[in-house]
Design a protein around this motif. Structure first.
Motif, PDB file in Angstrom:
ATOM      1  N   PHE A  96      31.395  -9.921  19.598  1.00  0.00           N
ATOM      2  CA  PHE A  96      32.210 -11.282  19.794  1.00  0.00           C
ATOM      3  C   PHE A  96      31.532 -12.287  18.871  1.00  0.00           C
ATOM      4  CE2 PHE A  96      32.049  -9.318  24.400  1.00  0.00           C
ATOM      5  CZ  PHE A  96      33.303  -9.007  23.791  1.00  0.00           C
ATOM      6  N   PRO A  97      31.842 -12.065  17.196  1.00  0.00           N
ATOM      7  CA  PRO A  97      31.339 -12.433  16.247  1.00  0.00           C
ATOM      8  C   PRO A  97      31.425 -14.133  16.103  1.00  0.00           C
ATOM      9  CG  PRO A  97      32.424 -11.719  15.642  1.00  0.00           C
ATOM     10  CD  PRO A  97      32.569 -11.042  16.629  1.00  0.00           C
ATOM     11  N   ASN A  98      32.582 -14.749  16.764  1.00  0.00           N
ATOM     12  CA  ASN A  98      32.608 -15.780  16.813  1.00  0.00           C
ATOM     13  C   ASN A  98      32.116 -16.752  17.755  1.00  0.00           C
ATOM     14  OD1 ASN A  98      34.559 -14.805  18.813  1.00  0.00           O
ATOM     15  ND2 ASN A  98      36.051 -16.397  18.830  1.00  0.00           N
ATOM     16  N   ILE A  99      31.246 -16.184  18.906  1.00  0.00           N
ATOM     17  CA  ILE A  99      30.177 -16.989  19.966  1.00  0.00           C
ATOM     18  C   ILE A  99      29.304 -16.205  19.775  1.00  0.00           C
ATOM     19  CG2 ILE A  99      30.022 -17.011  22.570  1.00  0.00           C
ATOM     20  CD1 ILE A  99      32.743 -16.057  22.385  1.00  0.00           C
ATOM     21  N   LYS A 100      28.505 -17.396  19.480  1.00  0.00           N
ATOM     22  CA  LYS A 100      26.708 -17.821  19.100  1.00  0.00           C
ATOM     23  C   LYS A 100      25.962 -18.975  19.845  1.00  0.00           C
ATOM     24  CE  LYS A 100      28.532 -17.047  14.194  1.00  0.00           C
ATOM     25  NZ  LYS A 100      28.388 -16.052  13.522  1.00  0.00           N
ATOM     26  N   TYR A 101      24.543 -18.099  19.832  1.00  0.00           N
ATOM     27  CA  TYR A 101      23.964 -19.515  20.665  1.00  0.00           C
ATOM     28  C   TYR A 101      22.888 -19.915  20.085  1.00  0.00           C
ATOM     29  CZ  TYR A 101      27.001 -16.464  23.965  1.00  0.00           C
ATOM     30  OH  TYR A 101      28.108 -15.684  24.745  1.00  0.00           O
ATOM     31  N   LEU A 102      22.692 -21.278  19.979  1.00  0.00           N
ATOM     32  CA  LEU A 102      21.461 -22.037  19.828  1.00  0.00           C
ATOM     33  C   LEU A 102      20.910 -21.885  20.170  1.00  0.00           C
ATOM     34  CD1 LEU A 102      24.050 -24.946  18.043  1.00  0.00           C
ATOM     35  CD2 LEU A 102      23.361 -22.846  16.903  1.00  0.00           C
ATOM     36  N   GLN A 103      19.292 -21.645  19.759  1.00  0.00           N
ATOM     37  CA  GLN A 103      18.034 -21.378  20.768  1.00  0.00           C
ATOM     38  C   GLN A 103      17.481 -22.639  20.824  1.00  0.00           C
ATOM     39  OE1 GLN A 103      15.820 -18.403  17.919  1.00  0.00           O
ATOM     40  NE2 GLN A 103      17.396 -17.703  17.505  1.00  0.00           N
ATOM     41  N   ASP A 104      17.134 -22.543  21.886  1.00  0.00           N
ATOM     42  CA  ASP A 104      15.851 -24.089  22.261  1.00  0.00           C
ATOM     43  C   ASP A 104      15.138 -24.639  21.222  1.00  0.00           C
ATOM     44  OD1 ASP A 104      18.012 -24.131  24.257  1.00  0.00           O
ATOM     45  OD2 ASP A 104      16.828 -22.280  25.452  1.00  0.00           O
ATOM     46  N   GLY A 105      14.738 -25.687  20.862  1.00  0.00           N
ATOM     47  CA  GLY A 105      13.492 -25.888  20.250  1.00  0.00           C
ATOM     48  C   GLY A 105      13.529 -25.724  18.880  1.00  0.00           C
ATOM     49  N   GLU A 106      15.112 -25.189  18.279  1.00  0.00           N
ATOM     50  CA  GLU A 106      15.009 -24.367  16.705  1.00  0.00           C
ATOM     51  C   GLU A 106      15.922 -25.671  16.173  1.00  0.00           C
ATOM     52  OE1 GLU A 106      13.965 -21.921  15.428  1.00  0.00           O
ATOM     53  OE2 GLU A 106      12.700 -21.760  17.123  1.00  0.00           O
ATOM     54  N   ILE A 107      15.888 -25.528  15.144  1.00  0.00           N
ATOM     55  CA  ILE A 107      16.089 -26.483  13.567  1.00  0.00           C
ATOM     56  C   ILE A 107      17.717 -25.780  12.905  1.00  0.00           C
ATOM     57  CG2 ILE A 107      16.395 -28.524  11.692  1.00  0.00           C
ATOM     58  CD1 ILE A 107      14.647 -28.980  14.221  1.00  0.00           C
ATOM     59  N   TYR A 108      18.516 -26.322  12.695  1.00  0.00           N
ATOM     60  CA  TYR A 108      19.778 -26.455  12.496  1.00  0.00           C
ATOM     61  C   TYR A 108      20.490 -27.535  11.517  1.00  0.00           C
ATOM     62  CZ  TYR A 108      19.435 -22.375  15.880  1.00  0.00           C
ATOM     63  OH  TYR A 108      19.624 -21.666  16.476  1.00  0.00           O
ATOM     64  N   THR A 109      21.220 -26.710  10.369  1.00  0.00           N
ATOM     65  CA  THR A 109      21.770 -27.476   9.128  1.00  0.00           C
ATOM     66  C   THR A 109      23.161 -27.677   9.378  1.00  0.00           C
ATOM     67  OG1 THR A 109      20.144 -28.001   7.505  1.00  0.00           O
ATOM     68  CG2 THR A 109      22.146 -28.603   7.016  1.00  0.00           C
ATOM     69  N   PHE A 110      23.981 -28.607   9.959  1.00  0.00           N
ATOM     70  CA  PHE A 110      26.035 -29.319  10.039  1.00  0.00           C
ATOM     71  C   PHE A 110      26.037 -29.567   8.969  1.00  0.00           C
ATOM     72  CE2 PHE A 110      23.503 -27.964  14.211  1.00  0.00           C
ATOM     73  CZ  PHE A 110      25.020 -26.302  14.640  1.00  0.00           C
ATOM     74  N   ASN A 111      26.892 -29.581   7.975  1.00  0.00           N
ATOM     75  CA  ASN A 111      26.859 -30.034   6.556  1.00  0.00           C
ATOM     76  C   ASN A 111      25.941 -31.052   6.147  1.00  0.00           C
ATOM     77  OD1 ASN A 111      30.475 -30.383   8.199  1.00  0.00           O
ATOM     78  ND2 ASN A 111      29.705 -28.480   6.908  1.00  0.00           N
ATOM     79  N   GLY A 112      24.750 -30.376   6.100  1.00  0.00           N
ATOM     80  CA  GLY A 112      23.736 -31.109   5.171  1.00  0.00           C
ATOM     81  C   GLY A 112      22.710 -31.532   6.086  1.00  0.00           C
ATOM     82  N   LYS A 113      23.444 -31.963   7.839  1.00  0.00           N
ATOM     83  CA  LYS A 113      22.962 -33.079   8.383  1.00  0.00           C
ATOM     84  C   LYS A 113      21.653 -31.790   9.204  1.00  0.00           C
ATOM     85  CE  LYS A 113      26.236 -36.780   8.258  1.00  0.00           C
ATOM     86  NZ  LYS A 113      26.917 -36.196   7.519  1.00  0.00           N
ATOM     87  N   ARG A 114      20.313 -32.257   9.021  1.00  0.00           N
ATOM     88  CA  ARG A 114      19.392 -31.939  10.111  1.00  0.00           C
ATOM     89  C   ARG A 114      19.815 -31.773  12.022  1.00  0.00           C
ATOM     90  NH1 ARG A 114      13.897 -32.378  10.381  1.00  0.00           N
ATOM     91  NH2 ARG A 114      12.411 -29.981   9.997  1.00  0.00           N
ATOM     92  N   ALA A 115      19.649 -30.600  12.723  1.00  0.00           N
ATOM     93  CA  ALA A 115      19.692 -31.083  13.934  1.00  0.00           C
ATOM     94  C   ALA A 115      18.737 -30.282  14.514  1.00  0.00           C
ATOM     95  CB  ALA A 115      21.060 -30.307  14.428  1.00  0.00           C
ATOM     96  N   LEU A 116      18.284 -31.289  15.669  1.00  0.00           N
ATOM     97  CA  LEU A 116      17.221 -30.269  16.692  1.00  0.00           C
ATOM     98  C   LEU A 116      17.880 -29.704  18.456  1.00  0.00           C
ATOM     99  CD1 LEU A 116      14.034 -29.469  18.151  1.00  0.00           C
ATOM    100  CD2 LEU A 116      14.423 -32.236  18.391  1.00  0.00           C
ATOM    101  N   VAL A 117      18.121 -28.780  18.420  1.00  0.00           N
ATOM    102  CA  VAL A 117      18.693 -28.225  19.626  1.00  0.00           C
ATOM    103  C   VAL A 117      17.562 -27.943  20.836  1.00  0.00           C
ATOM    104  CG1 VAL A 117      19.531 -26.632  20.472  1.00  0.00           C
ATOM    105  CG2 VAL A 117      19.911 -26.993  18.237  1.00  0.00           C
ATOM    106  N   ILE A 118      18.003 -28.789  21.754  1.00  0.00           N
ATOM    107  CA  ILE A 118      17.370 -28.386  22.943  1.00  0.00           C
ATOM    108  C   ILE A 118      18.314 -27.673  24.341  1.00  0.00           C
ATOM    109  CG2 ILE A 118      16.067 -29.455  24.814  1.00  0.00           C
ATOM    110  CD1 ILE A 118      14.799 -31.304  22.343  1.00  0.00           C
ATOM    111  N   GLY A 119      18.558 -27.305  25.009  1.00  0.00           N
ATOM    112  CA  GLY A 119      19.177 -26.928  25.972  1.00  0.00           C
ATOM    113  C   GLY A 119      18.234 -26.955  27.021  1.00  0.00           C
TER     114      GLY A 119
END
Length: 247
Positions: A96-119
């Motif tokens: 299921f390559p179209n379902i991706k799980y973001l990791q707690d406490g990690e940083i991602y970039t969405f269209n050049g904008k930096r995001a901290l993820v906390i689940g």
């Protein structure tokens, strides 16, 4: 890639109508917890994932972990892979390559904008679930060590976004609390920790789900549920508000 964002789906993806089914180019959809695809941990989950793959092939779901779902890393089918679209590692199943799980406490970039993820969050219906034999996940909240690690790692940093499932304690929608729940038994430690973290990092916009409502909290935070937001448009809307505030 264009990104959208919405709140808890709990296994019901009917909000993604023909506008998404008929798209030709891939888009990303961030769900802020309790997507409901790893809840039953049996064939029922598999059927839902297959449905998402077949009916929404050009929608890539990026899932923040909620409280009513298993940690993805606990599933033997998961692999840790790098996603170049958001510049970070995610959990993903080969099938299921179209379902991706973001990791707690990690940083991602969405269209050049930096995001901290906390689940994660506490289930206020925990006792009811246990009595009735429903699913409840003991690791639903971040533990003390995980929280401390995030605080130490990111204190003093700035983020364009913070994406979380629950929220800092003062932002909780107390008017929506169920009268049948004994609030003295509710563990709010995640919310108190997030309140502390909110003073140790800076951010343009903090967005969260969990409380099943769409409402603006203040000039820097938004609660989401059923509406589907264009992420860039939402960011610009809050930037305009913040600009007016600073005048």
């Amino acid at each position: 890639m264009k990104f959208y964002l919405t709140g808890d789906t709990h296994g019901d993806f009917s909000r993604f109508t023909y506008d998404f089914i008929d798209i030709k180019d891939p888009v990303g959809v961030i769900i802020l917890g309790d997507a409901g695809v790893n809840y039953y941990l049996n064939k029922r989950d598999y059927k839902l994932k297959q449905q998402l793959k077949d009916t929404l092939p050009n929608v890539i779901f990026y899932l923040v972990r909620g409280n009513h779902e298993a940690r993805p890393e606990s599933l033997i089918t998961m692999k840790n892979v790098y996603d170049k679209r958001i510049e970070g590692n995610v959990w993903q199943e080969d099938e299921f390559p179209n379902i991706k799980y973001l990791q707690d406490g990690e940083i991602y970039t969405f269209n050049g904008k930096r995001a901290l993820v906390i689940g994660g969050a506490y289930s206020v219906d925990k006792e009811y679930r246990l009595v009735n034999g429903w699913q409840w996940f003991p690791t639903e909240q971040l533990n003390a060590a995980e929280r401390e690690n995030i605080t130490q790692k990111y204190a003093g940093q700035h983020f364009d976004f913070v994406f979380s499932h629950t929220c800092p304690y003062p932002w909780m929608p107390f008017d929506k609390f169920l009268p049948t729940i004994d609030q003295t038994k509710v563990d709010n430690s995640m919310e108190f920790w997030l309140e502390d973290l909110s003073h140790k990092v800076s951010y343009n916009l903090w967005i969260f789900g969990h409380f099943h409502d769409d409402r603006t909290i203040n000039y820097f935070s938004q609660m989401v549920f059923e509406e589907i937001y264009d992420l860039n448009k939402l960011f610009k809307k809050f930037k305009r508000k913040q600009k007016r505030l600073s005048r």
